[in-house]
Design a protein around this motif. Structure first.
Motif, short mmCIF file in Angstrom:
data_model
loop_
_atom_site.label_atom_id
_atom_site.label_comp_id
_atom_site.label_asym_id
_atom_site.label_seq_id
_atom_site.Cartn_x
_atom_site.Cartn_y
_atom_site.Cartn_z
N LYS A 191 15.94 14.26 81.62
CA LYS A 191 16.48 15.09 80.55
C LYS A 191 15.89 16.51 80.57
O LYS A 191 16.36 17.39 79.87
CB LYS A 191 16.20 14.44 79.19
N ALA A 192 14.83 16.71 81.36
CA ALA A 192 14.20 18.03 81.48
C ALA A 192 13.43 18.08 82.78
O ALA A 192 13.01 17.05 83.31
CB ALA A 192 13.28 18.29 80.29
N ASP A 193 13.23 19.30 83.28
CA ASP A 193 12.47 19.43 84.53
C ASP A 193 11.01 19.78 84.28
O ASP A 193 10.21 19.82 85.21
CB ASP A 193 13.10 20.48 85.44
N GLU A 194 10.66 20.04 83.01
CA GLU A 194 9.25 20.26 82.66
C GLU A 194 9.04 20.02 81.18
O GLU A 194 9.96 20.15 80.36
CB GLU A 194 8.80 21.68 83.03
N VAL A 195 7.81 19.65 80.83
CA VAL A 195 7.39 19.51 79.43
C VAL A 195 6.51 20.71 79.10
O VAL A 195 5.63 21.08 79.89
CB VAL A 195 6.62 18.20 79.20
N VAL A 196 6.74 21.31 77.95
CA VAL A 196 5.93 22.44 77.51
C VAL A 196 4.75 21.91 76.70
O VAL A 196 4.95 21.18 75.71
CB VAL A 196 6.75 23.42 76.65
N PRO B 46 9.19 17.22 68.78
CA PRO B 46 7.90 17.87 69.05
C PRO B 46 6.76 16.97 68.58
O PRO B 46 6.69 16.62 67.41
CB PRO B 46 7.97 19.17 68.24
N MET B 47 5.88 16.60 69.49
CA MET B 47 4.81 15.65 69.19
C MET B 47 3.46 16.36 69.15
O MET B 47 3.16 17.17 70.03
CB MET B 47 4.78 14.53 70.23
N VAL B 48 2.65 16.03 68.14
CA VAL B 48 1.31 16.61 68.00
C VAL B 48 0.28 15.60 68.50
O VAL B 48 0.22 14.47 68.01
CB VAL B 48 1.00 16.98 66.53
N LEU B 49 -0.53 16.04 69.45
CA LEU B 49 -1.61 15.20 70.00
C LEU B 49 -2.95 15.84 69.65
O LEU B 49 -3.22 16.98 70.03
CB LEU B 49 -1.47 15.09 71.52
N LEU C 96 4.90 19.21 73.67
CA LEU C 96 3.70 18.48 73.29
C LEU C 96 2.68 19.48 72.78
O LEU C 96 2.26 20.39 73.51
CB LEU C 96 3.12 17.71 74.49
N ILE C 97 2.30 19.35 71.52
CA ILE C 97 1.31 20.24 70.90
C ILE C 97 -0.06 19.59 71.02
O ILE C 97 -0.27 18.47 70.54
CB ILE C 97 1.65 20.50 69.43
N ALA C 98 -0.99 20.27 71.68
CA ALA C 98 -2.35 19.75 71.88
C ALA C 98 -3.32 20.52 70.99
O ALA C 98 -3.53 21.72 71.19
CB ALA C 98 -2.76 19.87 73.34
N ALA C 99 -3.89 19.84 69.99
CA ALA C 99 -4.72 20.52 68.99
C ALA C 99 -6.10 19.89 68.89
O ALA C 99 -6.30 18.72 69.23
CB ALA C 99 -4.03 20.46 67.62
#
Length: 301
Positions: free
Chosen positions: A209-214, A175-178, A105-108
């Protein structure tokens, strides 16, 4: 007699100046002048025409990619963003790099509609966009074809459903941009990050599907126009705030070209199942603010 002689010499001088001006104009015909020296309205029309000429075939090609899966649906939007930035005279400098880990998750921060082109030109990303953008000409079409998630930020009841949709996309590796401020700022600072949509990161972990989100903070800094450092007022004029109409703002962008923008990728923030979304949002906001300040100060050198 002397008065008449002086008037005669002045008239001759004016005629010579006018003749010299006409000769200069003949030496540089209108159609041979560089396009950036043309009147603003003509420059605007030429830019729109050229963008339209390559946009239509790329829209068809992207639709083909989405329907057939014979090619990546991320390549064509990236190409369109890069070509359009070149037409608009926007030059992008990158500091750092996007992480390869997923879910991401891209936080901009958010300054202008140009931010979408800027981030979209760097790599294959998908956007979390406001619902109104779905109906924008050209940008809205590409946003839909780029598989953006459209959210209605003013409808709290819709937030859980919207968060689940974003969570599914994150879990699938998109990859999602927020734009975490929830609105556009003036480019001189960072508004408080809204934590609501960060909950999508937690929901993505529920899929196992994953143990953490980056979460990766990204700062977008508008630094220069025409090679000169932007002052606070000038940067605010380039920002797209509130209900500003798109066409007048586009003319402002064309008049300011070339525009230099710096994109800074920051240190990642791990978001685990038991994490606090408000704490993650604050950490991302702090990192974006730090990078923005450094980028704007660096632009003065």
């Amino acid at each position: 007699m002397q008065r008449w002689d002086a008037s005669f010499r002045q008239a001759v001088s004016c005629r010579e100046d006018a003749a010299e001006t006409r000769q200069t104009e003949r030496e540089i015909p209108e159609f041979e002048r560089p396009w950036w020296l043309m009147p603003g309205s003509l420059r605007f029309l030429i830019t729109i025409l050229v963008v339209a000429l390559y946009t239509l075939p790329l829209l068809v090609a992207q639709e083909f990619a989405l329907r057939t899966k014979l090619m990546s649906d991320r390549r064509i939007p990236r190409l369109w963003h890069r070509m359009t930035l070149k037409m608009l005279g926007v030059r992008v400098e990158v500091e750092g790099e996007r992480v390869a880990r997923r879910p991401l998750l891209i936080a901009a921060n958010h300054v202008s509609w140009l931010d979408i082109l800027i981030l979209g030109s760097l790599d294959g990303v998908h956007f979390i966009a406001k619902a109104e953008m779905r109906h924008w000409p050209v940008l809205g079409t590409f946003a839909r074809q780029q598989r953006s998630v459209f959210v209605e930020r003013d409808r709290r009841r819709a937030s859980p459903e919207q968060a689940r949709e974003i969570a599914e996309r994150l879990a699938d590796g998109d990859p999602m941009v927020l734009f975490a401020e929830g609105t556009t700022g003036d480019g001189n600072g960072v508004l408080p990050f809204k934590s609501t949509l960060f909950s999508a990161a937690q929901l993505a972990l529920a899929t196992d599907k994953a143990d953490e989100v980056v979460v990766q903070p990204v700062a977008i800094a508008y630094t220069r126009t025409g090679g000169l450092h932007l002052e606070r007022r000038e940067r605010a004029e380039l920002a797209w705030i509130g209900d500003t109409d798109l066409v007048p703002h586009l003319k402002t962008v064309l008049a300011a070209r070339p525009i230099d923008v710096k994109v800074c990728f920051g240190k990642t923030i791990p978001f685990r199942a038991q994490g606090d979304r408000k704490a993650v949002a604050r950490a991302a906001e702090t990192e974006v603010r730090r990078m923005l300040v450094e980028a704007l100060r660096g632009g003065k050198s």
